[in-house]
Design an enzyme around this catalytic site. Structure first.
Site, PDB file in Angstrom:
ATOM      1  N   HIS A 279       4.540  -2.201   5.232  1.00 14.09           N
ATOM      2  CA  HIS A 279       4.037  -3.056   4.304  1.00 14.09           C
ATOM      3  C   HIS A 279       4.039  -2.848   2.753  1.00 14.09           C
ATOM      4  O   HIS A 279       4.883  -2.282   2.562  1.00 14.09           O
ATOM      5  CB  HIS A 279       2.078  -2.828   4.936  1.00 14.09           C
ATOM      6  CG  HIS A 279       1.756  -1.527   3.518  1.00 14.09           C
ATOM      7  ND1 HIS A 279       0.955  -0.283   4.113  1.00 14.09           N
ATOM      8  CD2 HIS A 279       2.115  -1.053   2.452  1.00 14.09           C
ATOM      9  CE1 HIS A 279       0.295   0.377   3.769  1.00 14.09           C
ATOM     10  NE2 HIS A 279       0.821   0.044   2.633  1.00 14.09           N
TER      11      HIS A 279
ATOM     12  N   GLU B 117      -0.574  -5.471   6.275  1.00 18.75           N
ATOM     13  CA  GLU B 117      -0.770  -5.110   6.724  1.00 18.75           C
ATOM     14  C   GLU B 117       0.759  -5.837   8.121  1.00 18.75           C
ATOM     15  O   GLU B 117       0.844  -7.056   8.157  1.00 18.75           O
ATOM     16  CB  GLU B 117      -1.512  -4.604   8.144  1.00 18.75           C
ATOM     17  CG  GLU B 117      -2.457  -3.819   6.549  1.00 18.75           C
ATOM     18  CD  GLU B 117      -1.803  -2.722   6.747  1.00 18.75           C
ATOM     19  OE1 GLU B 117      -0.079  -2.403   6.812  1.00 18.75           O
ATOM     20  OE2 GLU B 117      -2.950  -1.901   6.473  1.00 18.75           O
TER      21      GLU B 117
HETATM   22  N1  LIG Z   1      -0.804  -1.126  -1.220  1.00 20.15           N
HETATM   23  C1  LIG Z   1      -0.142   0.091  -1.791  1.00 20.15           C
HETATM   24  C2  LIG Z   1       1.056  -0.618  -1.893  1.00 20.15           C
HETATM   25  O1  LIG Z   1       1.716  -1.051  -3.168  1.00 20.15           O
HETATM   26  C3  LIG Z   1       2.492   1.288  -1.738  1.00 20.15           C
HETATM   27  O2  LIG Z   1       3.637   0.617  -1.925  1.00 20.15           O
HETATM   28  C4  LIG Z   1       2.302   1.853  -0.811  1.00 20.15           C
HETATM   29  C5  LIG Z   1       3.115   3.216  -0.181  1.00 20.15           C
HETATM   30  O3  LIG Z   1       2.628   3.748  -1.439  1.00 20.15           O
HETATM   31  P1  LIG Z   1       3.280   5.878  -1.493  1.00 20.15           P
HETATM   32  O4  LIG Z   1       4.391   5.150  -2.912  1.00 20.15           O
HETATM   33  O5  LIG Z   1       2.348   6.503  -2.369  1.00 20.15           O
HETATM   34  O6  LIG Z   1       4.118   5.979  -0.525  1.00 20.15           O
HETATM   35  O7  LIG Z   1       0.218   2.897  -0.770  1.00 20.15           O
HETATM   36  C6  LIG Z   1      -0.534   1.441  -0.769  1.00 20.15           C
HETATM   37  O8  LIG Z   1      -0.388   1.063   0.618  1.00 20.15           O
END
Ligand SMILES: N[C@@H]1[C@@H](O)[C@H](O)[C@@H](COP(=O)(O)O)O[C@@H]1O
Length: 260
Positions: A138, A143
């Site tokens: 995503h 999603e």
């Molecule tokens: N809505 C955010 C996304 O924008 C982000 O890319 C994702 C991954 O997060 P992380 O970088 O902590 O793995 O987390 C959340 O779902």
């Protein structure tokens, strides 16, 4: 799509902060779209260091949010509004007046989504949109099977995403089920998309995004449609890429003056 393989997350943060600094030098009031999660933190730290230690002037920069939880009380420390203010806006010495985001506590969520899409357009559009990637592919909170033409709207999180994000809350039950996210069509309106992915847990999603077919099942694959999309990955996140050597050679041959 340009793929840049960097040694580690800090190098990715520096590279992207340099691109943002270049943008702000050319366009001091640029609208910078920011993402939440752990991955982009090195970008924000590197950018704040540049604002502090160099002649870079960020005072006219404008910051906008990518997505938001629905139903968290206003001021909740894990609302994305609070996170962006804490991790991006304040360290850059900016105030809330430089910042815009969707209202996840609005009574009329559909109206809040429409209003946010309109506000982004009225602000002149996003100049550079930072993106992370979920383990399920995503972007924002779009999603799998999100419409590739979607605009800002309410979405329901997958259980996988709620489990991934539970680390920011006391327990899984506290993670909201619903979110507002810029749609994939909204994201594609930005002039430059920069996705950062680090760590082995993102390797499958990165490979599907970059080398897989364009598919709503992998929302990040929509970057293939964008004329200026940059995917920055560390070695671990790049480990599933079949064309990694080609991407390395291409970037190594790039003239120094040409940023990402
Ligand atoms: N809505 C955010 C996304 O924008 C982000 O890319 C994702 C991954 O997060 P992380 O970088 O902590 O793995 O987390 C959340 O779902």
């Amino acid at each position: 799509m340009e793929i840049v393989i960097v040694p580690d997350a800090a190098a990715g943060g520096e590279l992207i902060a340099a691109a943002i600094a270049d943008l702000l030098t050319r366009k001091p009031d640029a609208l910078l779209g920011v993402a939440t999660g752990s991955t982009p933190l090195p970008i924000y730290q590197a950018l704040a260091a540049r604002a502090r230690d160099t002649a870079l002037d960020v005072t006219r920069a404008r910051i906008c949010q990518l997505d938001e939880y629905v139903g968290l009380p206003q001021g909740h420390p894990e609302s994305y509004r609070s996170v962006v203010l804490r991790e991006v806006v304040e360290p850059l010495g900016l105030t809330e007046s430089s910042f815009m985001g969707p209202d996840g506590s609005a009574e009329d969520i559909a109206a809040a989504c429409l209003a946010y899409d309109r506000a982004l357009a009225e602000a002149g559009g996003v100049d550079l949109q930072l993106l992370g990637i979920g383990t399920d592919g995503h972007i924002g909170f779009n999603e799998p099977c999100s419409s590739l033409a979607s605009r800002t709207r309410i979405k329901t999180l997958t259980q996988q995403t709620r489990v991934d994000n539970a680390r920011f809350f006391n327990n899984l039950d506290e993670v909201p089920h619903h979110v507002i996210t810029q749609g994939i069509g909204t994201i594609l309106d930005a002039r430059h998309l920069v996705l950062l992915a680090t760590g082995e847990a993102k390797a499958d999603a990165v490979a599907a995004t970059v080398e897989g077919p364009l598919s709503a099942l992998v929302p990040a694959s929509a970057l293939q449609l964008h004329p200026h999309a940059t995917v920055v990955v560390d070695e671990a996140a790049a480990s599933g890429l079949k064309l990694a050597d080609y991407f390395r050679a291409t970037y190594a041959a790039k003239p120094d003056w040409q940023l990402i």
